[in-house]
Motif scaffolding. Structure first.
Motif, PDB file in Angstrom:
ATOM      1  N   VAL A  67       1.273  -1.082   0.085  1.00  0.00           N
ATOM      2  CA  VAL A  67       0.248   0.295   0.447  1.00  0.00           C
ATOM      3  C   VAL A  67       0.806   1.426  -0.294  1.00  0.00           C
ATOM      4  CG1 VAL A  67      -1.281   1.475   1.309  1.00  0.00           C
ATOM      5  CG2 VAL A  67      -1.846  -1.054   1.649  1.00  0.00           C
ATOM      6  N   GLU A  68       0.839   2.560  -1.022  1.00  0.00           N
ATOM      7  CA  GLU A  68       1.331   3.504  -1.027  1.00  0.00           C
ATOM      8  C   GLU A  68       0.329   4.501  -1.044  1.00  0.00           C
ATOM      9  OE1 GLU A  68       3.760   3.822  -4.834  1.00  0.00           O
ATOM     10  OE2 GLU A  68       3.996   1.861  -4.718  1.00  0.00           O
ATOM     11  N   TYR A  69       0.590   5.259   0.684  1.00  0.00           N
ATOM     12  CA  TYR A  69      -0.419   6.188   0.796  1.00  0.00           C
ATOM     13  C   TYR A  69       0.087   7.579  -0.098  1.00  0.00           C
ATOM     14  CZ  TYR A  69      -1.995   3.085   4.275  1.00  0.00           C
ATOM     15  OH  TYR A  69      -2.852   1.935   4.659  1.00  0.00           O
ATOM     16  N   VAL A  70      -0.739   8.337  -0.616  1.00  0.00           N
ATOM     17  CA  VAL A  70      -0.732   9.190  -1.971  1.00  0.00           C
ATOM     18  C   VAL A  70      -1.631  10.158  -1.709  1.00  0.00           C
ATOM     19  CG1 VAL A  70       1.295   8.417  -3.006  1.00  0.00           C
ATOM     20  CG2 VAL A  70      -1.031   7.458  -3.610  1.00  0.00           C
ATOM     21  N   SER A  71      -1.243  11.328  -1.939  1.00  0.00           N
ATOM     22  CA  SER A  71      -2.621  12.072  -1.641  1.00  0.00           C
ATOM     23  C   SER A  71      -3.357  11.860  -2.775  1.00  0.00           C
ATOM     24  CB  SER A  71      -1.675  13.852  -2.392  1.00  0.00           C
ATOM     25  OG  SER A  71      -1.743  14.143  -3.713  1.00  0.00           O
ATOM     26  N   PRO A  72      -4.937  12.394  -2.365  1.00  0.00           N
ATOM     27  CA  PRO A  72      -5.537  12.417  -3.796  1.00  0.00           C
ATOM     28  C   PRO A  72      -5.666  12.752  -5.056  1.00  0.00           C
ATOM     29  CG  PRO A  72      -6.874  12.720  -1.548  1.00  0.00           C
ATOM     30  CD  PRO A  72      -5.136  12.844  -1.580  1.00  0.00           C
ATOM     31  N   GLN A  73      -4.866  14.194  -5.368  1.00  0.00           N
ATOM     32  CA  GLN A  73      -4.448  14.378  -6.723  1.00  0.00           C
ATOM     33  C   GLN A  73      -3.886  13.583  -7.265  1.00  0.00           C
ATOM     34  OE1 GLN A  73      -4.338  15.912  -3.184  1.00  0.00           O
ATOM     35  NE2 GLN A  73      -5.771  17.496  -3.421  1.00  0.00           N
ATOM     36  N   ASP A  74      -2.466  13.094  -6.173  1.00  0.00           N
ATOM     37  CA  ASP A  74      -1.191  12.216  -6.970  1.00  0.00           C
ATOM     38  C   ASP A  74      -2.745  10.943  -7.616  1.00  0.00           C
ATOM     39  OD1 ASP A  74       0.190  13.619  -6.966  1.00  0.00           O
ATOM     40  OD2 ASP A  74       1.335  12.850  -4.406  1.00  0.00           O
ATOM     41  N   ILE A  75      -3.185   9.952  -6.721  1.00  0.00           N
ATOM     42  CA  ILE A  75      -3.790   8.902  -7.410  1.00  0.00           C
ATOM     43  C   ILE A  75      -5.066   9.229  -8.236  1.00  0.00           C
ATOM     44  CG2 ILE A  75      -6.123   7.602  -6.755  1.00  0.00           C
ATOM     45  CD1 ILE A  75      -5.164   7.915  -3.720  1.00  0.00           C
ATOM     46  N   ARG A  76      -5.817  10.588  -8.337  1.00  0.00           N
ATOM     47  CA  ARG A  76      -6.274  11.153  -9.822  1.00  0.00           C
ATOM     48  C   ARG A  76      -5.355  11.067 -10.963  1.00  0.00           C
ATOM     49  NH1 ARG A  76      -9.416  13.913  -6.051  1.00  0.00           N
ATOM     50  NH2 ARG A  76      -7.900  15.189  -5.956  1.00  0.00           N
ATOM     51  N   TYR A  77      -4.264  12.051 -11.059  1.00  0.00           N
ATOM     52  CA  TYR A  77      -3.124  12.155 -11.975  1.00  0.00           C
ATOM     53  C   TYR A  77      -2.226  10.200 -12.146  1.00  0.00           C
ATOM     54  CZ  TYR A  77       0.381  13.016 -14.532  1.00  0.00           C
ATOM     55  OH  TYR A  77       1.834  12.796 -15.147  1.00  0.00           O
ATOM     56  N   GLN A  78      -2.839   9.812 -11.351  1.00  0.00           N
ATOM     57  CA  GLN A  78      -2.369   7.956 -12.137  1.00  0.00           C
ATOM     58  C   GLN A  78      -2.843   7.717 -12.487  1.00  0.00           C
ATOM     59  OE1 GLN A  78       0.145   7.742  -8.081  1.00  0.00           O
ATOM     60  NE2 GLN A  78       1.568   6.568  -9.755  1.00  0.00           N
ATOM     61  N   VAL A  79      -4.962   7.619 -12.265  1.00  0.00           N
ATOM     62  CA  VAL A  79      -5.598   6.836 -12.589  1.00  0.00           C
ATOM     63  C   VAL A  79      -5.523   7.963 -14.293  1.00  0.00           C
ATOM     64  CG1 VAL A  79      -7.977   6.185 -12.336  1.00  0.00           C
ATOM     65  CG2 VAL A  79      -6.703   6.323 -10.505  1.00  0.00           C
ATOM     66  N   PHE A  80      -6.503   8.466 -13.962  1.00  0.00           N
ATOM     67  CA  PHE A  80      -6.876   9.575 -15.733  1.00  0.00           C
ATOM     68  C   PHE A  80      -5.701   9.810 -16.245  1.00  0.00           C
ATOM     69  CE2 PHE A  80     -10.004  10.381 -11.547  1.00  0.00           C
ATOM     70  CZ  PHE A  80     -11.186   9.397 -12.527  1.00  0.00           C
ATOM     71  N   SER A  81      -4.777   9.973 -16.009  1.00  0.00           N
ATOM     72  CA  SER A  81      -3.119  10.625 -16.513  1.00  0.00           C
ATOM     73  C   SER A  81      -1.978  10.131 -17.300  1.00  0.00           C
ATOM     74  CB  SER A  81      -3.046  12.154 -16.043  1.00  0.00           C
ATOM     75  OG  SER A  81      -3.722  13.350 -15.823  1.00  0.00           O
ATOM     76  N   SER A  82      -1.481   9.582 -16.087  1.00  0.00           N
ATOM     77  CA  SER A  82       0.065   8.553 -16.788  1.00  0.00           C
ATOM     78  C   SER A  82      -0.393   7.328 -16.224  1.00  0.00           C
ATOM     79  CB  SER A  82       0.853   9.227 -15.286  1.00  0.00           C
ATOM     80  OG  SER A  82       0.201   8.047 -14.480  1.00  0.00           O
ATOM     81  N   LYS A  83      -1.309   6.975 -16.295  1.00  0.00           N
ATOM     82  CA  LYS A  83      -2.404   5.567 -16.067  1.00  0.00           C
ATOM     83  C   LYS A  83      -0.596   4.839 -15.739  1.00  0.00           C
ATOM     84  CE  LYS A  83      -5.433   6.274 -19.077  1.00  0.00           C
ATOM     85  NZ  LYS A  83      -6.718   6.900 -18.658  1.00  0.00           N
ATOM     86  N   ASP A  84      -0.185   5.558 -15.272  1.00  0.00           N
ATOM     87  CA  ASP A  84       1.005   4.458 -14.176  1.00  0.00           C
ATOM     88  C   ASP A  84       0.497   4.375 -13.209  1.00  0.00           C
ATOM     89  OD1 ASP A  84       3.233   2.947 -13.996  1.00  0.00           O
ATOM     90  OD2 ASP A  84       4.175   4.708 -12.984  1.00  0.00           O
ATOM     91  N   TYR A  85      -0.243   3.016 -13.181  1.00  0.00           N
ATOM     92  CA  TYR A  85      -0.755   2.200 -11.523  1.00  0.00           C
ATOM     93  C   TYR A  85      -0.576   0.341 -11.545  1.00  0.00           C
ATOM     94  CZ  TYR A  85      -5.423   3.020 -12.672  1.00  0.00           C
ATOM     95  OH  TYR A  85      -6.930   2.528 -13.506  1.00  0.00           O
TER      96      TYR A  85
END
Length: 191
Positions: A67-85
């Motif tokens: 589990v990597e605890y990150v900010s909601p903004q980082d989660i949204r970026y990775q899910v919607f933009s970079s798709k690196d997750y």
């Protein structure tokens, strides 16, 4: 049992008393390390608790999850933009009417699913005015999406309604009375 039925195996199979170890894919390769993005407990205690639960269950099955605890903004970026997750817990407030499934997965949605039957059901839903028929289309849409499991809903908010000296001509309402347009008009004074 489900994992075994589709070809997964373990060096040490999980039991009630033993954690699984060395989970192997159906092709015999080790299950790859997976990361789960989640908001921290300080930001969203419910989502962090769900992440911890997923981590515990994955470890029971022998899956190497971190589990990597990150900010909601980082989660949204990775899910919607970079798709690196690998996996992410994303919190949304959704409407009770699940038309958003077509917005997300059908046509030009963010998570476009190219399944022809999904597009057909979404097109039919978009012009449907009968709620029972719309419900049938939504069941079909969910069936198509369940084949690939793009998302797994973890929990939904609970609503409690309190009222006195009135009754309603029904017992339960999806989303509670606050989501029912015109709810006061349905109230019948109690003797």
């Amino acid at each position: 049992q489900f994992l075994k039925s589709v070809g997964y195996a373990w060096d040490v199979e999980p039991t009630n008393d033993t954690l699984g170890k060395g989970l192997l894919l159906p092709n015999g390769q080790p299950f790859p390390a997976v990361s789960l993005l989640s908001p921290s407990e300080e930001v969203d205690p419910l989502q962090a608790k769900e992440a911890a639960w997923i981590d515990t269950q994955a470890k029971y099955l022998g899956m190497p999850v971190t589990v990597e605890y990150v900010s909601p903004q980082d989660i949204r970026y990775q899910v919607f933009s970079s798709k690196d997750y690998d996996m992410a817990i994303v919190g949304w407030r959704l409407s009770l009417y699940p038309g958003y499934l077509c917005e997300w997965f059908g046509g030009q949605g963010q998570f476009n699913n190219n399944e022809a039957s999904l597009k057909s059901e979404c097109d039919a839903l978009a012009v449907e005015s009968d709620l029972d028929s719309a419900r049938g289309h939504l069941f079909n849409i969910q069936s198509v999406l369940a084949q690939e499991l793009p998302f797994i809903p973890l929990y939904a908010g609970m609503t409690y309604d309190a009222y006195q000296n009135v009754k309603y001509p029904f017992v339960n309402v999806l989303g509670g009375f606050t989501s029912l347009y015109g709810a006061p008009a349905y109230a019948i004074p109690s003797p």
